[in-house]
Scaffold this motif. Structure first.
Motif, mmCIF file in Angstrom:
data_model
loop_
_atom_site.group_PDB
_atom_site.id
_atom_site.type_symbol
_atom_site.label_atom_id
_atom_site.label_comp_id
_atom_site.label_asym_id
_atom_site.label_seq_id
_atom_site.Cartn_x
_atom_site.Cartn_y
_atom_site.Cartn_z
ATOM 1 N N VAL A 1 -11.656 -24.047 15.563
ATOM 2 C CA VAL A 1 -11.692 -22.678 15.033
ATOM 3 C C VAL A 1 -11.176 -22.637 13.600
ATOM 4 C CG1 VAL A 1 -11.523 -21.545 17.290
ATOM 5 C CG2 VAL A 1 -9.437 -22.243 16.125
ATOM 6 N N TRP A 2 -10.274 -23.544 13.273
ATOM 7 C CA TRP A 2 -9.766 -23.578 11.898
ATOM 8 C C TRP A 2 -10.856 -24.046 10.946
ATOM 9 C CZ3 TRP A 2 -9.037 -27.430 8.224
ATOM 10 C CH2 TRP A 2 -8.227 -27.074 7.125
ATOM 11 N N HIS A 3 -11.606 -25.029 11.314
ATOM 12 C CA HIS A 3 -12.703 -25.520 10.468
ATOM 13 C C HIS A 3 -13.778 -24.447 10.303
ATOM 14 C CE1 HIS A 3 -11.230 -29.648 10.166
ATOM 15 N NE2 HIS A 3 -10.948 -29.591 11.458
ATOM 16 N N LYS A 4 -14.042 -23.678 11.363
ATOM 17 C CA LYS A 4 -15.041 -22.609 11.252
ATOM 18 C C LYS A 4 -14.572 -21.518 10.294
ATOM 19 C CE LYS A 4 -17.201 -23.222 15.786
ATOM 20 N NZ LYS A 4 -17.506 -22.595 17.102
ATOM 21 N N ALA A 5 -13.304 -21.197 10.358
ATOM 22 C CA ALA A 5 -12.767 -20.188 9.447
ATOM 23 C C ALA A 5 -12.821 -20.693 8.006
ATOM 24 C CB ALA A 5 -11.338 -19.842 9.845
ATOM 25 N N PHE A 6 -12.528 -21.989 7.802
ATOM 26 C CA PHE A 6 -12.578 -22.563 6.459
ATOM 27 C C PHE A 6 -14.002 -22.541 5.923
ATOM 28 C CE2 PHE A 6 -10.557 -26.268 3.871
ATOM 29 C CZ PHE A 6 -10.784 -25.558 2.717
ATOM 30 N N LEU A 7 -14.961 -22.838 6.772
ATOM 31 C CA LEU A 7 -16.356 -22.818 6.346
ATOM 32 C C LEU A 7 -16.797 -21.396 5.992
ATOM 33 C CD1 LEU A 7 -19.089 -24.226 5.946
ATOM 34 C CD2 LEU A 7 -19.515 -23.889 8.412
ATOM 35 N N ILE B 1 -9.814 -30.712 2.324
ATOM 36 C CA ILE B 1 -10.936 -31.214 3.123
ATOM 37 C C ILE B 1 -10.889 -32.737 3.218
ATOM 38 C CG2 ILE B 1 -13.455 -31.462 3.164
ATOM 39 C CD1 ILE B 1 -12.426 -28.794 4.125
ATOM 40 N N ARG B 2 -10.431 -33.377 2.169
ATOM 41 C CA ARG B 2 -10.385 -34.842 2.182
ATOM 42 C C ARG B 2 -9.365 -35.362 3.187
ATOM 43 N NH1 ARG B 2 -7.603 -38.904 0.012
ATOM 44 N NH2 ARG B 2 -6.131 -37.484 -0.996
ATOM 45 N N THR B 3 -8.228 -34.661 3.304
ATOM 46 C CA THR B 3 -7.170 -35.139 4.206
ATOM 47 C C THR B 3 -7.291 -34.576 5.617
ATOM 48 O OG1 THR B 3 -5.727 -33.325 3.456
ATOM 49 C CG2 THR B 3 -5.558 -35.466 2.326
ATOM 50 N N ARG B 4 -7.886 -33.360 5.777
ATOM 51 C CA ARG B 4 -7.934 -32.740 7.107
ATOM 52 C C ARG B 4 -9.347 -32.288 7.444
ATOM 53 N NH1 ARG B 4 -2.815 -31.392 8.706
ATOM 54 N NH2 ARG B 4 -3.762 -31.439 10.770
ATOM 55 N N GLY B 5 -10.374 -33.013 6.999
ATOM 56 C CA GLY B 5 -11.755 -32.605 7.216
ATOM 57 C C GLY B 5 -12.268 -32.944 8.603
ATOM 58 N N HIS B 6 -13.390 -32.285 8.921
ATOM 59 C CA HIS B 6 -14.106 -32.537 10.168
ATOM 60 C C HIS B 6 -15.361 -33.352 9.850
ATOM 61 C CE1 HIS B 6 -16.477 -31.557 13.832
ATOM 62 N NE2 HIS B 6 -15.283 -31.443 14.396
ATOM 63 N N ARG B 7 -15.765 -34.217 10.779
ATOM 64 C CA ARG B 7 -16.887 -35.111 10.487
ATOM 65 C C ARG B 7 -18.199 -34.345 10.328
ATOM 66 N NH1 ARG B 7 -15.993 -36.035 16.022
ATOM 67 N NH2 ARG B 7 -17.812 -35.507 17.348
ATOM 68 N N ASP B 8 -18.347 -33.205 10.990
ATOM 69 C CA ASP B 8 -19.585 -32.432 10.883
ATOM 70 C C ASP B 8 -19.437 -31.226 9.962
ATOM 71 O OD1 ASP B 8 -20.863 -34.143 12.669
ATOM 72 O OD2 ASP B 8 -20.191 -32.975 14.416
ATOM 73 N N ILE B 9 -18.294 -30.559 10.015
ATOM 74 C CA ILE B 9 -18.107 -29.327 9.245
ATOM 75 C C ILE B 9 -17.539 -29.637 7.857
ATOM 76 C CG2 ILE B 9 -16.990 -27.061 9.250
ATOM 77 C CD1 ILE B 9 -16.915 -27.175 12.254
ATOM 78 N N GLY B 10 -16.809 -30.741 7.708
ATOM 79 C CA GLY B 10 -16.200 -31.067 6.427
ATOM 80 C C GLY B 10 -17.204 -31.192 5.294
#
Length: 467
Positions: A407-413, A435-444
């Protein structure tokens, strides 16, 4: 008997005793009866002085005159310091002194006898002199004075009584202010009537509501009256009708109280008690109606729900209401600013994402708060912010840095997609580092692409009002 000559008359009148004039005149003194028949000539010849008897009325007058004379003489003596040599006056004074001494002696003997019997001091009264005192009079008398415990020395002056009265009033005011938290200060008839209405509302599903229930928003003590009806036992249908009634008639402050008192607890209880963990349809409609007053919804429902650390499912259900109802941009901006200041939890991020997807033109102050919110999740020298650390490990000693929830990655996107042109170049660099340190493989990669495609914000273009 021949007539007396003029010379003889003069001689007899000259030698006539004063006694004769008193007896035969108009005076108040009378002779005794045994002397009334005797001839005056023979009495004169005998030359004997006859005794006279004075009546009681005259005697009292003589004694009164003597007493007045005595008092006048005593006053003259006290005034000029002189003594009077009148034997009669001296006798009367001496007799009065003897009587005073006898009275004092008798009282002194009685006092000594009283002290010898009980060992108590004499107070000037004996058993024969006691008088009956009413209890009410005694209480009234004692109310003007404080007890001996308050006055060790036994003094009863005006200042002590004033201070005692002030302390009494202060104690009464404190007792009035100290009342139970759940106390309802309403007339018994009102309590009985609204308890009956509360019993009716536990089974109400359709029809007209009672008139006494409809007038609650117009009452000054509406909270107490509403508490008597027991809102926790209302049917969901009543909750919906009550929300329309109260929110439309109340201002923002009172509407906030109603939403917090009724809807918040019913919302959580309905999700928890249901088998499939869903919200009742009528309660869902009630929350949508409460958004008629956005400030009341956020302050009375959303913010307390986040502070109580609600579950993600509760946040998704409440967020779906936010997504379906139009909210003023300033209220959304204020809610976003408040949410970014809270400690991290997935439920908070759910609300942030839903409000960001409304695509409102947010003030730059709110945009900066969102940038700082995502920046604090960066990993610097193998460490993260305390707010994130507290969420994953209460002991503040994580063995390794865990990944961020989805949910955090979705909010960031959502933030990168809709507000990439409202950030500065420095803010974009910090977000790329996050994003470089806490990215997601699909959403990053999607977040990186959106940030690089944005136009940097300048201070002179499209200035927005601050929150």
């Amino acid at each position: 008997m021949g007539k007396l000559t003029t010379s003889e008359t003069k001689v007899k009148e000259h030698h006539k005793p004063l006694y004769k004039d008193i007896v035969h005149g108009a005076g108040r003194f009378k002779t005794a009866s045994q002397n009334s028949g005797r001839d005056s000539t023979s009495e004169q010849k005998d030359g004997e002085d006859q005794d006279t008897i004075i009546d009681s009325k005259a005697t009292r007058k003589i004694l009164q005159l003597a007493k007045d004379q005595q008092e006048e003489i005593e006053s003259e003596e006290n005034r000029f310091g002189k003594r009077v040599d009148d034997p009669f006056v001296k006798f009367q004074v001496r007799q009065q002194q003897d009587e005073d001494e006898d009275d004092f002696t008798e009282e002194y003997d009685e006092m000594k006898a009283f002290e010898g019997s009980d060992g108590e001091e004499y107070d000037g009264e004996f058993e024969g002199e006691e008088e009956y005192v009413n209890e009410e009079d005694a209480k009234l008398f004692q109310s003007y004075f404080k007890s001996e415990q308050s006055f060790p020395e036994g003094s009863f002056n005006l200042a002590d009584k004033v201070m005692a009265k002030i302390e009494q009033l202060q104690a009464e005011a404190e007792r009035k202010n100290e009342k139970p938290v759940d106390a309802v200060l309403l007339p018994p008839k009102v309590i009985q009537a609204y308890q009956t209405i509360g019993t009716l509302l536990t089974t109400w599903t359709h029809g007209r509501l009672p008139k006494l229930f409809k007038v609650i928003p117009t009452l000054k003590r509406w909270e107490d009256v509403l508490y008597v009806t027991n809102p926790d036992a209302w049917t969901p249908n009543v909750c919906f009708e009550a929300t329309k009634l109260f929110v439309s008639n109340f201002g923002s402050k009172d509407a906030t109280k109603f939403v917090h008192m009724v809807l918040l607890e019913r919302f959580r209880a309905s999700i928890e008690d249901s088998d499939d963990h869903k919200l009742n349809y009528h309660l869902y409609r009630s929350l949508k109606k409460s958004l008629y007053k956005p400030a009341a919804f956020f302050k009375g429902f959303l913010f307390p729900l986040v502070e109580e650390r609600c579950s993600v499912r509760e946040a998704i259900i409440a967020g779906s209401i936010l997504a379906k109802v139009s909210i003023p941009a300033l209220h959304s901006a204020a809610a976003l600013s408040w949410l970014t200041e809270q400690d991290f939890q997935p439920a908070t991020t759910v609300f942030i994402r839903i409000l960001l997807e409304k695509k409102y033109a947010l003030p730059y102050q709110t945009v900066d708060n969102l940038v700082f919110y995502f920046m604090r999740f960066r990993v610097i020298n193998g460490q993260v912010a305390d707010s994130v650390k507290n969420y994953y490990d209460p002991a503040n000693k994580p063995s390794e840095i865990p990944p961020m929830p989805l949910v955090w990655h979705k909010a960031f996107l959502a933030f990168a997609q809709h507000y990439k042109n409202d950030i500065t170049d420095d803010q974009r660099d910090f977000l790329l580092e996050t994003i470089r340190t806490r990215g997601h493989r699909d959403i990053g990669p999607e977040i990186r692409r959106e940030l690089l495609a944005g136009v940097p914000r300048t201070e002179n273009t499209d200035e927005r009002m601050e929150l």
